[in-house]
Design an enzyme around this catalytic site. Structure first.
Site, short mmCIF file in Angstrom:
data_model
loop_
_atom_site.label_atom_id
_atom_site.label_comp_id
_atom_site.label_asym_id
_atom_site.label_seq_id
_atom_site.Cartn_x
_atom_site.Cartn_y
_atom_site.Cartn_z
N HIS A 58 29.64 22.83 37.33
CA HIS A 58 29.95 21.53 37.92
C HIS A 58 31.33 21.50 38.58
O HIS A 58 31.51 20.86 39.62
CB HIS A 58 29.83 20.42 36.87
CG HIS A 58 30.71 20.66 35.67
ND1 HIS A 58 30.36 21.55 34.66
CD2 HIS A 58 31.91 20.16 35.32
CE1 HIS A 58 31.30 21.56 33.75
NE2 HIS A 58 32.26 20.73 34.13
N ARG B 44 35.66 56.58 38.23
CA ARG B 44 36.17 55.46 37.44
C ARG B 44 35.16 54.32 37.42
O ARG B 44 34.95 53.69 36.38
CB ARG B 44 37.51 54.98 38.01
CG ARG B 44 38.57 56.07 37.88
CD ARG B 44 39.81 55.77 38.67
NE ARG B 44 40.75 56.89 38.57
CZ ARG B 44 41.65 57.16 39.46
NH1 ARG B 44 41.77 56.40 40.55
NH2 ARG B 44 42.47 58.17 39.32
N HIS C 125 38.74 49.74 45.38
CA HIS C 125 38.93 50.60 44.22
C HIS C 125 37.89 50.43 43.12
O HIS C 125 37.66 51.37 42.36
CB HIS C 125 40.31 50.35 43.60
CG HIS C 125 41.43 50.80 44.48
ND1 HIS C 125 42.74 50.66 44.11
CD2 HIS C 125 41.45 51.36 45.72
CE1 HIS C 125 43.52 51.13 45.07
NE2 HIS C 125 42.75 51.55 46.06
N ASN C 126 37.29 49.24 43.02
CA ASN C 126 36.39 48.96 41.90
C ASN C 126 34.94 48.77 42.32
O ASN C 126 34.10 48.54 41.46
CB ASN C 126 36.86 47.71 41.15
CG ASN C 126 38.32 47.80 40.78
OD1 ASN C 126 39.15 47.07 41.30
ND2 ASN C 126 38.66 48.71 39.88
N CYS D 81 33.83 28.52 39.23
CA CYS D 81 34.01 27.51 38.17
C CYS D 81 35.40 26.94 38.35
O CYS D 81 36.03 27.17 39.38
CB CYS D 81 33.77 28.09 36.77
SG CYS D 81 35.01 29.23 36.13
N ARG E 229 39.59 24.89 40.99
CA ARG E 229 40.74 24.06 40.66
C ARG E 229 42.06 24.78 40.96
O ARG E 229 43.14 24.19 40.79
CB ARG E 229 40.68 23.66 39.19
CG ARG E 229 39.52 22.74 38.87
CD ARG E 229 39.44 22.39 37.41
NE ARG E 229 38.34 21.47 37.17
CZ ARG E 229 37.66 21.41 36.05
NH1 ARG E 229 37.98 22.21 35.02
NH2 ARG E 229 36.68 20.55 35.90
#
Length: 143
Positions: A9, A136, A98-99, A65, A109
């Site tokens: 929400h 990795r 990198h990930n 969120c 917010r």
């Protein structure tokens, strides 16, 4: 690109804005809710995003969120999801570089619409570097 989009929400307004903006850019959106300001539990929406990535309904995911933290934690419970909570485009780029992140979490917010769009743009336009980063990323699946 097929992009899964979810929010609780607190993230509903930003999710709606991103859905319209991404659709205008020609992306196919898998809208996983929520679809109102009525209070809901964020873990459900992080998990739904991860499930959409795991089963191939989407290539990338964006979840929102209040802070981006809760939905990221929920999404990352699924080993098929590598979700990075980001608040600016440099982190969004590094999450991809990198990930090999396949999802990002945004805090409605914490950042405004233009910063959110900048993060999403960086996330969607940055490719994984591979190379030394591949082993990795593979280790992440073993954790």
């Amino acid at each position: 690109m097929r992009i899964a989009l979810s929010a609780d929400h607190a993230g509903y307004d930003l999710k709606t804005l991103l859905l319209e903006w991404l659709t205008e850019q020609g992306h196919e959106i898998v809208d996983l809710g929520t679809n109102s300001h009525e209070s809901v539990d964020y873990p459900k929406y992080g998990a739904a995003l991860a499930a959409a990535l795991a089963d191939g309904r989407a290539e990338r995911g964006i979840t929102v969120c209040g802070s981006g933290i809760g939905v990221a934690i929920a999404a990352n419970r699924n080993p098929a999801c590598r979700c990075a909570q980001v608040a600016e485009p440099v982190s969004a780029s590094f999450a991809r570089l990198h990930n090999d992140a396949n999802a990002i979490a945004l805090g409605a917010r914490l950042i405004g619409p233009e910063m959110a769009k900048a993060c999403v743009t960086a996330f969607l336009t940055t490719d994984f570097l591979g190379g030394r980063h591949e082993r990795r990323v593979e280790q992440l699946g073993e954790c």
